[in-house]
Scaffold this active site. Structure first.
Site, PDB file in Angstrom:
ATOM      1  N   HIS A  58       9.496 -25.582  27.151  1.00  0.00           N
ATOM      2  CA  HIS A  58       8.179 -25.337  26.248  1.00  0.00           C
ATOM      3  C   HIS A  58       7.574 -26.589  25.781  1.00  0.00           C
ATOM      4  CE1 HIS A  58       9.325 -21.200  24.638  1.00  0.00           C
ATOM      5  NE2 HIS A  58       8.495 -20.950  25.452  1.00  0.00           N
TER       6      HIS A  58
ATOM      7  N   GLU B 299      10.265 -10.468  49.654  1.00  0.00           N
ATOM      8  CA  GLU B 299      10.956 -11.780  49.645  1.00  0.00           C
ATOM      9  C   GLU B 299      12.598 -11.580  50.134  1.00  0.00           C
ATOM     10  OE1 GLU B 299      10.756 -12.883  45.161  1.00  0.00           O
ATOM     11  OE2 GLU B 299      10.928 -10.968  44.860  1.00  0.00           O
TER      12      GLU B 299
HETATM   13  C1  PEP Z   1       9.404 -16.207  44.822  1.00  0.00           C
HETATM   14  O1  PEP Z   1      10.275 -15.850  44.937  1.00  0.00           O
HETATM   15  O2  PEP Z   1       8.546 -16.907  45.617  1.00  0.00           O
HETATM   16  C2  PEP Z   1       8.709 -15.746  43.461  1.00  0.00           C
HETATM   17  C3  PEP Z   1       7.385 -16.295  43.411  1.00  0.00           C
HETATM   18  O3  PEP Z   1       9.333 -15.321  42.388  1.00  0.00           O
HETATM   19  P1  PEP Z   1      10.455 -16.201  41.568  1.00  0.00           P
HETATM   20  O4  PEP Z   1      10.095 -17.745  41.897  1.00  0.00           O
HETATM   21  O5  PEP Z   1       9.958 -15.974  40.054  1.00  0.00           O
HETATM   22  O6  PEP Z   1      11.648 -15.697  42.006  1.00  0.00           O
HETATM   23 MG    MG Z   2      11.123 -14.331  43.753  1.00  0.00          MG
END
Ligand code: PEP
Ligand code: MG
Length: 587
Positions: A191, A434
């Site tokens: 933070h 993803e």
């Molecule tokens: C990613 O996986 O690229 C994404 C944006 O999600 P996070 O980084 O929060 O897993």
């Molecule tokens: Mg992700």
């Protein structure tokens, strides 16, 4: 003159006097108490809580006045920790069951939470222990009957400390008179750092012994570009620094000018740059850096305190405020992406998993805990009063999951409608791509989803079977790997075929080389940390889309990440020699 090296986390250069701040961890002794003294200890504790809450309320009000409601959220979280969390119960339980003094019970509870958080891999969440420690140390100070906050008077100084608890940092920074920050420890995603970045206060972390080497009133140069803290610099060094600072200001002015340019490449190809946020107050930074909305709001941040479950009403208020601030631009709210490296006590995972990255996480977890999921979805749906919110679901594996989630969203809508709480607004439904296997679903989703978001952080990780948090294999984590390039090209093609909108929101979107590669693949929406927006815009507005596209087309014949990266950079520099200036400008 002495030079201390650290890690720059908030850029800018500042020259000023040092003020040492000691957040000293309290030393606490164990005292056994008799049964008749237990109530007295509980009363002492309750008094300390009352005082701490009054102080936090004062800080909250000050922050709200100077920096707005959203920035005060950090303090609100700490206030709630004392009000609603199990923290107080845990402490009282130890006083009573172990018959010990309050101070000792507080330290025991701190130890317990430190252990829980040490098992969390995700750095940004690991650092949330600081909020708990911060609250506990405030209680300890109040037990010592210290009436006023220990924060020193800040008047145009550079603060040097081992570390600063977030509430103290927020308090100090909101005065607007803090020039810079040097911390021996401190986390990059904590933070304190987030606040320093938002307020653009030059900050250097990991200086190890700066707080011992530097004395009050020493003259300091804090170079947030190189990561150097120069103690009592010579006249020549000061003169050189002033020139460097002026160059940096020119560069910043240029970037500010860039922000005003239309979002078009040299050959008039449009692109859209959006901001990623974790905290509601970051929406200010999103607008200040010229983003056209929020492309990813990582709401799992609300799990900051493992003991607090945000109610539907609380979530509704938080999301609504963000959406209002960003209106008329869009805000993509992603449902809690927890699990794998982000494990929380309050989520009651059934069993410890051998391989959490392939286990219960994100929507998988929430489909098992539907009440919590529905509470969040309802909070988001209600917040869509201005119609600029979009709903995003992370880590989708298969089409059945999407159908189940959609049914749940419909159920939530029906329930809200019956309660007269559903705004008469359309809300787009999107999923994250993803997990590599999910790419094959895209062609079946024309009538199922409204938009896609590409999480390249996880996509790279799962495509290459590399956990980038594991140092020994981090060298394998590379967005230029031919497999990653191929899958990203395929995703773009598949989504074009069904004519849906797509945004890239992983780290790749905010780094000039990878963002250019994505542009050349045909991606036009990019969501990134607000600080990267101007730089990406500077790069994009200097290139011709047709040239980038032609260059990227060549990449599929190359067999290694090194070849791909080198070819991309060399080909771009051949036509645009100044494309990747940046640091050399300030040497
Ligand atoms: C990613 O996986 O690229 C994404 C944006 O999600 P996070 O980084 O929060 O897993
Ligand atoms: Mg992700």
């Amino acid at each position: 003159m002495k030079i201390i090296k650290g890690k720059p986390v908030s850029s800018g250069i500042i020259i000023g006097k040092a003020l040492l701040f000691n957040s000293h961890k309290e030393i606490v002794f164990k005292e056994s108490i008799g049964e008749d003294a237990i109530q007295k200890e509980i009363d002492r504790f309750n008094n300390a809580v009352r005082r701490a809450r009054a102080q936090l309320k004062k800080i909250y009000n000050n922050l709200q006045k100077t920096m707005g409601r959203d920035s005060a959220l950090i303090i609100e979280t700490q206030y709630l920790l004392l009000k609603e969390g199990n923290l107080a119960n845990d402490i009282k339980h130890i006083i009573t069951s172990e018959m010990v003094n309050t101070e000792w019970a507080i330290k025991e509870v701190e130890k317990k939470y430190a252990e829980i958080f040490s098992n969390i891999m995700d750095l940004s969440f690991k650092e949330r222990i600081n909020d708990i420690s911060d609250v506990l140390s405030r209680l300890l100070k109040n037990l010592k009957a210290q009436k006023k906050d220990e924060a020193p008077v800040i008047e145009n100084v550079i603060l040097v400390a081992d570390d600063i608890p977030p509430s103290t940092a927020a308090n100090l920074m909101s005065s607007g008179k803090l020039l810079g920050l040097v911390l021996d420890y401190g986390g990059e995603t904590g933070h304190t750092t987030i606040l320093a970045r938002t307020l653009e206060i030059p900050t250097i972390l990991h200086t190890i012994d700066a707080s011992r080497v530097i004395a009050n009133d020493d003259l300091l140069i804090v170079d947030g570009l190189s990561g150097e803290v120069i103690v009592n610099p010579s006249k020549a060094t000061i003169a050189k620094t002033i020139i460097k600072k002026e160059k940096f200001q020119v560069y910043q002015r240029q970037l500010n000018e860039v922000i005003k340019l239309p979002d078009l490449t040299k050959d008039k190809h449009p692109f859209t740059l959006l901001g990623n946020i974790e905290l509601a107050f970051e929406s200010d930074a999103v607008l200040a850096h010229g983003a056209k909305g929020i492309g990813l709001y990582r709401t799992e941040f609300l799990f900051l305190d493992p003991n607090i479950a945000f109610s539907q009403d609380q979530q509704y208020m938080i999301y609504k405020n963000v959406a209002k601030k960003i209106y008329p631009y869009p805000v993509v709210i992603r449902t809690f992406d927890v699990g794998r490296d982000k494990v929380y006590d309050s989520l009651q995972m059934d069993e410890a998993e051998l391989n959490p990255a392939l286990g219960i996480m994100a929507v998988r977890l929430f489909l098992r805990q539907k009440d919590m999921f529905k509470t969040q979805i309802k909070g988001i749906l209600r917040a869509n009063e201005s119609g600029n919110i979009k709903l995003l679901f992370p880590m989708i594996t298969e089409i059945e999951e999407i159908h189940t989630i959609k049914a749940l969203v419909e159920e939530a809508k029906d329930e809200l409608r019956r309660e007269n709480k559903l705004p008469d607004r359309h809300i787009d439904f999107g999923i994250m791509i993803e997990i590599p296997g999910a790419v094959s679903l895209i062609k079946h989703l024309e009538h199922v989803v409204d938009f896609f978001s590409i999480g390249t952080n996880d996509l790279v990780q799962y495509s290459l079977a590399v956990d980038r948090n594991i140092d020994s294999v981090a060298y394998l984590y590379n967005p230029f790997h031919p497999g990653v390039v191929k899958i990203l090209m395929e995703i773009r093609e598949e989504i074009s075929k069904i004519g849906k909108e797509v945004t890239v929101c992983g780290e790749m979107a905010g780094k000039p080389f990878t963002a250019l590669m994505l542009l050349g693949m045909g991606y036009t929406n990019f969501s990134m940390t607000p600080l990267s927006i101007a730089e990406i815009k500077r790069v994009f507005t200097q290139v011709h889309y047709s040239y980038v596209k032609k260059t990227v087309k060549e990449l599929s014949r190359l067999s290694s990440k090194t070849e791909i990266e080198e070819f991309l950079i060399e080909t771009m520099l051949k036509k645009y020699p100044d494309l990747f200036i940046k640091q050399p400008l300030f040497q």
